[in-house]
Structure formats: C-alpha cells, structure tokens
Scaffold this motif. Structure first.
Motif, PDB file in Angstrom:
ATOM      1  N   ALA A  69     -61.067   5.487 -14.763  1.00 48.12           N
ATOM      2  CA  ALA A  69     -61.517   6.487 -15.725  1.00 48.12           C
ATOM      3  C   ALA A  69     -60.372   7.043 -16.564  1.00 48.12           C
ATOM      4  O   ALA A  69     -60.570   7.446 -17.711  1.00 48.12           O
ATOM      5  CB  ALA A  69     -62.226   7.625 -14.996  1.00 48.12           C
ATOM      6  N   THR A  70     -59.168   7.036 -16.011  1.00 47.68           N
ATOM      7  CA  THR A  70     -58.020   7.620 -16.723  1.00 47.68           C
ATOM      8  C   THR A  70     -57.018   6.584 -17.201  1.00 47.68           C
ATOM      9  O   THR A  70     -55.967   6.945 -17.727  1.00 47.68           O
ATOM     10  CB  THR A  70     -57.285   8.621 -15.816  1.00 47.68           C
ATOM     11  N   LEU A  71     -57.317   5.299 -16.993  1.00 46.10           N
ATOM     12  CA  LEU A  71     -56.349   4.239 -17.334  1.00 46.10           C
ATOM     13  C   LEU A  71     -55.021   4.488 -16.622  1.00 46.10           C
ATOM     14  O   LEU A  71     -53.943   4.379 -17.225  1.00 46.10           O
ATOM     15  CB  LEU A  71     -56.126   4.142 -18.851  1.00 46.10           C
ATOM     16  N   ALA A  72     -55.083   4.845 -15.363  1.00 43.11           N
ATOM     17  CA  ALA A  72     -53.881   5.183 -14.600  1.00 43.11           C
ATOM     18  C   ALA A  72     -52.834   4.085 -14.709  1.00 43.11           C
ATOM     19  O   ALA A  72     -53.115   2.909 -14.476  1.00 43.11           O
ATOM     20  CB  ALA A  72     -54.244   5.408 -13.128  1.00 43.11           C
ATOM     21  N   CYS A  73     -51.621   4.477 -15.088  1.00 42.66           N
ATOM     22  CA  CYS A  73     -50.541   3.515 -15.269  1.00 42.66           C
ATOM     23  C   CYS A  73     -49.856   3.228 -13.937  1.00 42.66           C
ATOM     24  O   CYS A  73     -49.441   4.138 -13.222  1.00 42.66           O
ATOM     25  CB  CYS A  73     -49.517   4.065 -16.270  1.00 42.66           C
ATOM     26  N   GLY A  74     -49.709   1.970 -13.632  1.00 44.87           N
ATOM     27  CA  GLY A  74     -49.074   1.552 -12.392  1.00 44.87           C
ATOM     28  C   GLY A  74     -49.569   0.182 -12.000  1.00 44.87           C
ATOM     29  O   GLY A  74     -50.616  -0.275 -12.479  1.00 44.87           O
ATOM     30  N   PRO A  75     -48.864  -0.495 -11.112  1.00 49.32           N
ATOM     31  CA  PRO A  75     -49.225  -1.867 -10.714  1.00 49.32           C
ATOM     32  C   PRO A  75     -50.391  -1.911  -9.732  1.00 49.32           C
ATOM     33  O   PRO A  75     -50.293  -2.503  -8.654  1.00 49.32           O
ATOM     34  CB  PRO A  75     -47.924  -2.384 -10.093  1.00 49.32           C
ATOM     35  N   LEU A  76     -51.503  -1.289 -10.097  1.00 50.61           N
ATOM     36  CA  LEU A  76     -52.671  -1.266  -9.226  1.00 50.61           C
ATOM     37  C   LEU A  76     -53.237  -2.663  -9.017  1.00 50.61           C
ATOM     38  O   LEU A  76     -53.584  -3.045  -7.898  1.00 50.61           O
ATOM     39  CB  LEU A  76     -53.751  -0.352  -9.816  1.00 50.61           C
TER      40      LEU A  76
END
Length: 382
Positions: A82-89
């Motif tokens: 939902a937030t386009l969370a930045c990180g190597p998910l």
C-alpha cells in the motif's frame, strides 16, 4: 482455520505495520529513497526485523523467527504494498527466506536465515523462472568445486543485496548456493519502477556455500517461487486498495460544475469496477496464501490464479486511478504514476497474467474428465 477470517492478533499486526509504514514510507521518503544509490534505509530495514519482527513472520521459532504463519506474513506484505515500501522485500522476504526455511538445517543456512530475519543482511534470488515456475534447463550458472560461474540477468534487488542465492548446475544436477555480494560483478539496470531496482549479476569463480543439493534444490526453489508468487499477489492487492481509497476520496472532494465528480455516473461505474477488481484479487491472493499454509489446494493452481487476478487488477486500477484524477493524475508530482509503474513492473515478475492463465488452463484441462464438462444448453429435454 477458516479462510478469509483474520484473528484479532492479525488485525493488531496490520495496524502496527500500517503505522510503521506511515511513519517511514510516506511519499516524500519513497521519492527520496528511489533516487538514492542504495534505494532503501538500512536502519529502517533493521527495525523491520529487530523491532517489528515482520521479516520472518512465517519462520519457525527454532530458526530464529516468530513462529507465525504465512497468513501473518501476507498481512504485513499487504501494508508494504500500500505504501510502496522501499527495501529488498522481493528478494529477501518473498523468495530467499522461504527458500532457506524449506532447506535442510546447516551452518551456512542457519546463519544466513538468522541474519535475514533480524534485518542485519539482505538477499537477492538469482534463479531464472519460467512464468513463476522453476525450469532447470534455464539455469545459466555452473558450479565447479566450491565456486560458481555464469550470469543471471534482471535480478530484482540484486544491485544492493548482501548475499545472492543462485541456482547452479553441477555434474550431479542443480543446487542452490549462497554467494557473498562482494564476490560478484553487478551491473545496475535502468528500470521503469525506481522503487524496485534490478541488476545483471556475473559470477566468476565466486566462492559459494551449498544450501540445497541436487536432491532438494528443485523442491526448495519451487516452494520459494510459489510463496513469492502468493506474497507478490498480496502486495499488488495492497497497492490496488490504496489507489481505490485515493480515488474514492478524490471523487468526493473534487468539484466540477458545482458537483462532486463522484456523483457522475461514469465515475461511479469506474469506481465500482475498481472495487470488484480489488476484491477479486484479494480473494484469489489470500486463497493462495491459505493453500500454501495448510495444503487445502494445489499450490501451483492457487498461486497462478492469484497472480493472474492480482496482476490484472492492479494494472486496471492504476490506469483508472489516473483517469479519475484527470490532469493532476498524469503529472510527476502526483503519486499515481509511482503506482502505475509498480503495476507495470510487477505484472511481469514471476510470470504475467496471460502466462498464468495458460498454466491454469493446462492444469485444469489435464485433470478434467468428460463427466466434469460444463453442460451447454441445447434446448433438448434433460
């Protein structure tokens, strides 16, 4: 376990992750990080593991996780989407962690899994897939002794990961190996979605640690790709829900000819279609998660249905969000374009909607019988 019924603890988890994302992945932060050389904040990533404990929600306690279920992990992933969370998910949480959980215990595996769960290390998954399924014939890396050589193209999160998990072919077959990033050559690529970078990775006699041998590698990689497909679908649901909420709010506040644009029939229809897409995708995505959790359905079929539904839904919702917002929706300043680019990128990861529909047809038709065929009305007495 009843499908599509979340526990009170899962609702609390959702609220906690949503608040964390609001505090650390707001639009201005996402824009700043996606333009940086390393497109995520290492301190925030460490907090996701050490403080919030959401990087290994489905990892057993004996392996350093919290001992939750894949449903718990999916609840957190939806909020990340939902937030386009930045990180190597994608590389770490969706693929590497499930692969390590499925692998047999060993010093290399146990140490790496603990680091990924705690957020002190990140990983990329350099395994070429064929529409989200493992294809041993497509492996381009070879192993000789304790080293691997070859190139894997377009590895998501490969540009900044600490460890690369790679499939390599040896004399006995394909194995899964861990290679430190300092021992490879990485070529960053220009991507449409700046929040999810990719890189070509070249191995040249790179020291490698065996995680799963030829007898287990296919099972381990297949499990990781199926979990990754389900979690990616859930991520798409989170992004689509955010865009739907954004569009509904705008339709209520934007005035045209002295009326809210949401009162116009054309906008009502568009918003209703977006809602149907989101709910369809959510049902398919969480069904895949539950199927992987308790074995209630064929995981290959369930994950392909989820990917086909979620990829199409997010693509439609992202495009319609721009239309609902009109002129402002087309501008660089508006967040809609960030989600539109994410939708276009993730729709091609682990297989696009058309490829998954083709797989669904193959699975269903292979298992179908003449007695199960759909009856077509012909006007004759039954």
């Amino acid at each position: 376990m009843a499908e599509f019924s979340f526990t009170e603890e899962q609702q609390q988890l959702r609220a906690a992750v949503r608040k964390f994302c609001a505090d650390n992945f707001d639009e201005s932060t996402v824009r700043r990080l996606m333009e940086s050389e390393v497109p995520f904040d290492a301190k925030v990533w460490n907090r996701l593991g050490a403080e919030l404990g959401v990087l290994g929600l489905s990892v057993p306690e004996d392996d350093g996780g919290v001992g939750g279920s894949l449903v718990d992990q999916a609840v957190a992933v939806e909020e990340f989407g939902a937030t386009l969370a930045c990180g190597p998910l994608f590389g770490t949480v969706y693929l590497a962690v499930p692969a390590l959980v499925a692998s047999s215990a060993g010093s290399a595996r146990d140490e790496l899994l603990a680091q990924l769960v705690e957020g002190t290390a990140t990983a990329a998954f350099a395994v070429t897939d064929k529409a989200g399924a493992f294809d041993a014939a497509a492996v381009t890396v070879t192993v000789a002794g304790d080293t691997v050589s070859g190139t894997v193209k377009r590895v998501v999160d490969g540009a900044a990961a600490d460890v690369i998990l790679v499939a390599a072919t040896g004399s006995d077959g394909v194995g899964l190996y861990a290679v430190d990033a300092q021992d490879v050559v990485r070529t960053p690529l220009s991507t449409l979605d700046l929040t999810r970078p990719q890189a070509n990775i070249t191995f040249s006699d790179s020291p490698a640690r065996l995680l799963a041998g030829p007898e287990d590698a296919e099972r381990v990689i297949t499990h990781a790709l199926q979990v990754g497909s389900a979690l990616l679908a859930v991520e798409q649901v989170g992004a689509a829900q955010h865009l739907l909420d954004l569009s509904v709010e705008y339709a209520k506040s934007r005035l045209q000819f002295g009326r809210q644009i949401g009162s116009f029939q054309a906008i009502k229809h568009k918003l209703a279609d977006m809602l149907v897409d989101v709910e369809h995708a959510r049902s398919a995505a969480y069904h895949a998660v539950w199927a992987l959790t308790d074995g209630s359905d064929d995981p290959a079929l369930a994950t392909s249905i989820a990917q086909a539904a979620a990829s199409a839904a997010l693509s439609h919702v992202a495009a319609d969000t721009i239309q609902v917002h009109g002129g402002i929706g087309f501008t660089w300043e508006h967040q809609a374009h960030l989600y539109f680019k994410r939708a276009a990128t993730v729709a091609a990861l682990l297989g696009n909607a058309e490829q998954h529909r083709a797989r669904i047809a193959d699975i269903v038709l292979d298992e179908a019988s003449a007695e199960d065929a759909t009856r077509v009305a012909d006007g004759l007495p039954v």
